[in-house]
Design an enzyme around this catalytic site. Structure first.
Site, PDB file in Angstrom:
ATOM      1  N   ASP A 326       0.867  -1.159   0.000  1.00 39.92           N
ATOM      2  CA  ASP A 326       0.000   0.000   0.000  1.00 39.92           C
ATOM      3  C   ASP A 326       0.917   1.225   0.000  1.00 39.92           C
ATOM      4  O   ASP A 326       2.036   1.155   0.462  1.00 39.92           O
ATOM      5  CB  ASP A 326      -0.837  -0.081   1.293  1.00 39.92           C
ATOM      6  CG  ASP A 326      -1.712   1.122   1.486  1.00 39.92           C
ATOM      7  OD1 ASP A 326      -2.446   1.461   0.548  1.00 39.92           O
ATOM      8  OD2 ASP A 326      -1.657   1.712   2.571  1.00 39.92           O
ATOM      9  N   PHE A 398     -15.808  10.279   3.535  1.00 37.83           N
ATOM     10  CA  PHE A 398     -14.837   9.709   2.607  1.00 37.83           C
ATOM     11  C   PHE A 398     -14.846   8.186   2.688  1.00 37.83           C
ATOM     12  O   PHE A 398     -14.979   7.619   3.756  1.00 37.83           O
ATOM     13  CB  PHE A 398     -13.427  10.204   2.944  1.00 37.83           C
ATOM     14  CG  PHE A 398     -12.355   9.431   2.227  1.00 37.83           C
ATOM     15  CD1 PHE A 398     -12.175   9.597   0.864  1.00 37.83           C
ATOM     16  CD2 PHE A 398     -11.571   8.506   2.898  1.00 37.83           C
ATOM     17  CE1 PHE A 398     -11.224   8.862   0.181  1.00 37.83           C
ATOM     18  CE2 PHE A 398     -10.610   7.765   2.221  1.00 37.83           C
ATOM     19  CZ  PHE A 398     -10.430   7.950   0.868  1.00 37.83           C
ATOM     20  N   SER A 399     -14.745   7.532   1.542  1.00 38.82           N
ATOM     21  CA  SER A 399     -14.467   6.098   1.549  1.00 38.82           C
ATOM     22  C   SER A 399     -13.450   5.803   0.456  1.00 38.82           C
ATOM     23  O   SER A 399     -13.421   6.490  -0.570  1.00 38.82           O
ATOM     24  CB  SER A 399     -15.742   5.277   1.331  1.00 38.82           C
ATOM     25  OG  SER A 399     -16.000   5.151  -0.043  1.00 38.82           O
ATOM     26  N   ARG A 403     -13.570   7.318  -3.161  1.00 41.20           N
ATOM     27  CA  ARG A 403     -12.425   8.224  -3.252  1.00 41.20           C
ATOM     28  C   ARG A 403     -12.872   9.687  -3.299  1.00 41.20           C
ATOM     29  O   ARG A 403     -12.335  10.509  -4.022  1.00 41.20           O
ATOM     30  CB  ARG A 403     -11.556   7.872  -4.463  1.00 41.20           C
ATOM     31  CG  ARG A 403     -11.052   6.425  -4.370  1.00 41.20           C
ATOM     32  CD  ARG A 403      -9.914   6.156  -5.291  1.00 41.20           C
ATOM     33  NE  ARG A 403     -10.362   6.120  -6.666  1.00 41.20           N
ATOM     34  CZ  ARG A 403      -9.686   6.618  -7.677  1.00 41.20           C
ATOM     35  NH1 ARG A 403      -8.537   7.204  -7.466  1.00 41.20           N
ATOM     36  NH2 ARG A 403     -10.152   6.547  -8.903  1.00 41.20           N
ATOM     37  N   SER A 405     -15.218  12.856  -0.806  1.00 39.73           N
ATOM     38  CA  SER A 405     -15.996  13.204   0.382  1.00 39.73           C
ATOM     39  C   SER A 405     -16.649  14.561   0.125  1.00 39.73           C
ATOM     40  O   SER A 405     -16.320  15.229  -0.850  1.00 39.73           O
ATOM     41  CB  SER A 405     -15.093  13.271   1.613  1.00 39.73           C
ATOM     42  OG  SER A 405     -14.076  14.237   1.426  1.00 39.73           O
ATOM     43  N   LYS A 419     -15.078  16.930  -2.787  1.00 40.91           N
ATOM     44  CA  LYS A 419     -13.624  16.972  -3.011  1.00 40.91           C
ATOM     45  C   LYS A 419     -13.136  15.529  -3.051  1.00 40.91           C
ATOM     46  O   LYS A 419     -13.701  14.658  -2.375  1.00 40.91           O
ATOM     47  CB  LYS A 419     -12.917  17.764  -1.904  1.00 40.91           C
ATOM     48  CG  LYS A 419     -12.895  17.101  -0.528  1.00 40.91           C
ATOM     49  CD  LYS A 419     -12.006  17.908   0.414  1.00 40.91           C
ATOM     50  CE  LYS A 419     -11.590  17.112   1.637  1.00 40.91           C
ATOM     51  NZ  LYS A 419     -12.692  16.786   2.547  1.00 40.91           N
TER      52      LYS A 419
HETATM   53  N1  LIG Z   1     -10.519  12.912   2.990  1.00 37.63           N
HETATM   54  C1  LIG Z   1     -10.615  12.713   1.692  1.00 37.63           C
HETATM   55  N2  LIG Z   1     -11.613  13.283   0.988  1.00 37.63           N
HETATM   56  C2  LIG Z   1     -11.705  13.063  -0.325  1.00 37.63           C
HETATM   57  N3  LIG Z   1     -10.892  12.324  -1.039  1.00 37.63           N
HETATM   58  C3  LIG Z   1      -9.876  11.706  -0.414  1.00 37.63           C
HETATM   59  C4  LIG Z   1      -9.680  11.879   0.986  1.00 37.63           C
HETATM   60  N4  LIG Z   1      -8.610  11.150   1.348  1.00 37.63           N
HETATM   61  C5  LIG Z   1      -8.153  10.553   0.238  1.00 37.63           C
HETATM   62  N5  LIG Z   1      -8.902  10.890  -0.841  1.00 37.63           N
HETATM   63  C6  LIG Z   1      -8.748  10.407  -2.217  1.00 37.63           C
HETATM   64  O1  LIG Z   1      -9.021   9.034  -2.294  1.00 37.63           O
HETATM   65  C7  LIG Z   1      -7.913   8.311  -2.804  1.00 37.63           C
HETATM   66  C8  LIG Z   1      -7.791   6.940  -2.190  1.00 37.63           C
HETATM   67  O2  LIG Z   1      -7.764   6.971  -0.781  1.00 37.63           O
HETATM   68  P1  LIG Z   1      -6.653   6.232   0.080  1.00 37.63           P
HETATM   69  O3  LIG Z   1      -5.382   6.936  -0.126  1.00 37.63           O
HETATM   70  O4  LIG Z   1      -7.126   6.077   1.456  1.00 37.63           O
HETATM   71  O5  LIG Z   1      -6.624   4.812  -0.656  1.00 37.63           O
HETATM   72  P2  LIG Z   1      -5.579   3.638  -0.609  1.00 37.63           P
HETATM   73  O6  LIG Z   1      -6.019   2.637  -1.591  1.00 37.63           O
HETATM   74  O7  LIG Z   1      -5.357   3.203   0.785  1.00 37.63           O
HETATM   75  O8  LIG Z   1      -4.253   4.225  -1.169  1.00 37.63           O
HETATM   76  P3  LIG Z   1      -2.901   4.492  -0.453  1.00 37.63           P
HETATM   77  O9  LIG Z   1      -1.963   3.562  -1.046  1.00 37.63           O
HETATM   78  O10 LIG Z   1      -2.613   5.937  -0.869  1.00 37.63           O
HETATM   79  O11 LIG Z   1      -3.097   4.352   1.004  1.00 37.63           O
HETATM   80  C9  LIG Z   1      -6.740   9.213  -2.518  1.00 37.63           C
HETATM   81  O12 LIG Z   1      -5.702   8.981  -3.414  1.00 37.63           O
HETATM   82  C10 LIG Z   1      -7.336  10.594  -2.715  1.00 37.63           C
HETATM   83  O13 LIG Z   1      -7.378  10.937  -4.085  1.00 37.63           O
HETATM   84 MG   LIG Z   2      -4.076   3.245   2.575  1.00 36.45          MG
END
Ligand SMILES: Nc1ncnc2c1ncn2[C@@H]1O[C@H](COP(=O)(O)OP(=O)(O)OP(=O)(O)O)[C@@H](O)[C@H]1O
Ligand SMILES: [Mg+2]
Ligand SMILES: [K+]
Length: 712
Positions: A326, A398-399, A403, A405, A419
């Site tokens: 990750d 956010f989820s 991706r 929120s 966003k």
């Molecule tokens: N609080 C938020 N509000 C809106 N969008 C968000 C927020 N946090 C992250 N994102 C978007 O969602 C995407 C994916 O979220 P996140 O990074 O948690 O996923 P992931 O698969 O765990 O990836 P990573 O390897 O970066 O941890 C982010 O790259 C970003 O573009």
């Molecule tokens: Mg992550």
């Protein structure tokens, strides 16, 4: 506070300074300490689990009877050495377990009873207007906490149980668990929310929702693990045990059918001799050391601050082909913070800051909170709306799946703000009939190319088309020293793939900086799972390192799932290993230990079986020499008498176990060479060594035993 640490049992406080101690030979103190437990393990009920040793124990009981009813020095000596054989085996296991026992007792010290400040839910209070930290509390003993309870913990207090931070952020001293003295940040909403009971809050106040009932906490699991109380045999161990049992049965039949032949040839053998012969032929060496080898492997991982929840995972680690990582929190420190706002043409900074602020007011993630901090510090202006305005608003949390929120405000103009990842927000804008200007793409790519995460902000009034206002720049820092370690993994034949929810350009920038082989960008939790399944379907063993709740399905699916200790409880529950240092490159050590475990077991099995074959040729000629003087030519060792030959073989058979205990605890040296070369080398050393050793050993012992009256 001088908390006992996992590694404090070691001579050095450095968790990585372990090798000097493990490499040394057995000490008397170690043997004495393990003896009571070794004697307890002689209980036949426990012994049945290892059929080879069970046969030896039954044999020892038989010869004890013979030595009593028809005493002779020969019978007494054989009996003593048969019991010694079984005892050496249980001793090997007890010594392997002893270090874990010491660690378990120091871990227990962290489990002392504390008083917890439990939140009493007040009716009518909404989380939005009144945080947990402002609610009434009552003092309860930590042992009475149930899953779902919320407790407040302030600076200087011990965290009363495992849980997730649901409000606030604090620095926490986790040295009691990790041995690492630098404090770590634990905060609500993100992937760094899990806290462990027994650790200490150093600053601020946090609200924690308890996730594990007293008695089955992380520390409880650690204790069970280092004590080996929940150790289960791996499929490989079971298979080997079946092989050893089959060999035992074959030799049992061989020895039983030897008697009619012996009687026919006029030299019937006594029961004593037949038992001794059987014990020499069955694979007692590996039978005695098998479980010590497995326990020592798990222990070597613990010394490196890795908790393996299953031995099977350790073995799988020895054969891993692909490592998925990750990005945020695994490759980077996971401290993703908003650092800048980039305004779209046609919008103003006030508009962008106002919208970004509104969309983040109820965003519980650290990223969301960092947007508020940035705006308060650098962009606060007339655009800032009072908190009351969002009462009655609908929150879009956010989820990692969406991706995105945001917030939907109530009111006549029905303002909606989003966003999130550029592609997702673009799709949302498009669905309202709006367009994303080309200029946004330039801004997004600009942020991405530096390895940053761009969040696009857009808003919509009523049912009109949505308008893109600009971009938030989130920055994160890549952990140090990853490149060299990934190079090392490549040399071991392991491919590294970074999987991230971030966009392709950011992913590639970070991948280039960290030195991974491949990237999968814009991945949802399901995509991570699909990638693992596909690799597994191709016959490859997959390891996954992750920290987030959204990594949990992938961690569970991977053959080796390594959760970062900084991560969420969900991730730690799903994986089969937890790295207390949260170092994704720890996999190198994990792989090495896995390989070493497999090699050690293979080498000692080879040695054991070669040994038994050699003993066969050492003893048989001596046994039948009296009737068949021609066998004298086979008696190349010139053993002094049949009794002396048999006694020497039994003594050698017992002593070789003791000689090999240090090797089975330390493990055969592992060097990263091709598997076939390693196999050839081990066959040569342990196969040939196993064939030769008994001839030398038995001859030397025979020189001594032949001095005994009635034996030589
Ligand atoms: N609080 C938020 N509000 C809106 N969008 C968000 C927020 N946090 C992250 N994102 C978007 O969602 C995407 C994916 O979220 P996140 O990074 O948690 O996923 P992931 O698969 O765990 O990836 P990573 O390897 O970066 O941890 C982010 O790259 C970003 O573009
Ligand atoms: Mg992550
Ligand atoms: K044997």
């Amino acid at each position: 506070m001088s908390a006992p640490t996992l590694t404090s049992v070691e001579a050095s406080p450095n968790p990585h300074a372990h090798s000097a101690r493990t490499a040394s030979a057995l000490s008397w103190a170690q043997i004495r300490g393990a003896m009571p437990d070794a004697l307890r393990k002689l209980n036949p009920k426990e012994m049945v689990a290892s059929p080879v040793l069970f046969v030896v124990e039954v044999g020892a009981v038989l010869t004890t009877g013979l030595a009593i009813t028809d005493p002779s020095l020969f019978a007494i000596l054989i009996t003593i050495w048969l019991w010694a054989t079984v005892l050496f085996a249980t001793l090997a296991e007890s010594i392997a377990e002893s270090r874990g026992k010491a660690q378990a007792s120091s871990l227990r010290a962290t489990q002392k009873q504390t008083t917890a400040r439990k939140v009493i839910a007040a009716s009518g209070t909404s989380k939005l207007t009144s945080g947990f930290t402002r609610m009434a509390t009552e003092d309860v003993p930590s042992a009475s906490l149930a899953v779902g309870d919320v407790v407040l913990v302030s600076a200087g207090e011990t965290i009363p149980g495992d849980g997730d931070v649901v409000e606030g952020a604090a620095s926490v001293d986790e040295s009691a668990i990790t041995g690492e003295s630098a404090p770590v940040i634990r905060e609500s909403g993100g992937d760094r929310s899990a806290v462990t009971g027994g650790t200490v809050v150093l600053s601020d106040t946090i609200a924690i929702r308890i996730t594990a009932p007293a008695g089955s906490t992380f520390v409880d699991r650690m204790i069970a693990l280092v004590e080996g109380s929940e150790r289960q045999r791996t499929p490989n161990e079971i298979a080997l045990n079946i092989l050893l049992t089959s060999l035992t049965i074959i030799f049992l039949l061989a020895v039983v059918t030897l008697q009619p032949f012996a009687i026919y040839s006029g030299s019937p053998q006594s029961l004593l001799v037949l038992v001794a012969l059987l014990v020499c032929l069955i694979p007692t060496t590996i039978g005695a050391l098998l479980s010590a080898i497995g326990i020592a492997g798990m222990d070597r991982l613990v010394q490196r601050n890795v908790l393996a929840m299953s031995g099977r995972a350790v073995e799988a680690a020895g054969d891993v082909d692909v490592l998925l990582l990750d990005k945020t929190g695994t490759i980077t420190y996971g401290n993703r913070r908003a650092t800048d706002l980039l305004v779209a043409t046609g919008a103003t900074i006030e508009e962008l800051a106002g919208a970004a602020r509104l969309a983040s007011l109820a965003d519980e993630t650290p990223e969301g909170r960092s947007v508020l901090v940035l705006i308060d510090e650098k962009f606060s202006g007339p655009g800032a709306e009072p908190l009351a305005d969002i009462l009655g608003a609908e929150l879009v949390p956010f989820s990692a799946h969406t991706r995105m929120s945001g917030i939907d405000l109530a009111g006549p103009d029905g303002l909606r703000i989003r966003k999130g990842a550029a592609s997702t927000v673009a799709r949302w804008v498009h669905s309202t009939g709006g367009v994303t200007p080309d200029q946004i793409e330039t801004l997004v790519d600009g942020v991405s190319m530096t390895g940053g995460t761009p969040l696009v902000v857009a808003q919509q009034y009523g049912s009109g088309p949505a308008r893109v206002l600009g971009v938030i720049h989130l920055k994160d820092v890549v952990k140090e020293g990853l490149r060299e370690r990934f190079d090392e993994l490549r040399a071991m034949g392991i491919r590294t793939i970074m999987v991230t929810g971030d966009n392709a350009i950011t992913a590639r920038a970070i991948a280039a900086e960290a030195g991974v082989d491949d990237v999968l960008a814009e991945a949802t939790p399901e995509d991570k799972l699909v990638l693992i399944r596909r690799e597994q379907a191709g016959g490859r063993l997959v390891a996954m390192a992750g920290d987030g709740t959204n990594d949990a399905p992938a961690l569970a699916q991977a053959d080796v799932g390594v959760a970062m200790n900084t991560g969420t409880s969900a991730a730690k529950e799903a994986g089969n290993m937890v790295d207390l240092d949260s170092d994704p490159t720890k996999l190198i050590e994990i792989v090495r230990i896995g390989k070493q475990l497999l090699i050690t077991r293979g080498a000692l099995t080879t040695f054991s079986i070669a040994n038994d074959i050699a003993k066969y040729f050492a003893i048989l000629p001596a046994m039948f020499m009296v009737v068949f003087p021609q066998l004298e030519v086979l008696n190349i060792m010139g053993l002094s008498s049949p009794e002396s030959a048999i006694l020497s073989a039994v003594i050698f058979n017992a002593l070789i176990i003791v000689v090999l205990i240090p090797l089975s605890l330390r493990g055969v040296r592992y060097r990263p060479v091709a598997a076939s070369a390693l196999l050839r080398r081990n066959l040569l050393i342990y196969g040939l060594g196993g064939l030769i050793a008994p001839f030398i050993g038995i001859k030397l012992i025979d020189l001594l035993t032949s001095l005994l009256p009635g034996i030589g």
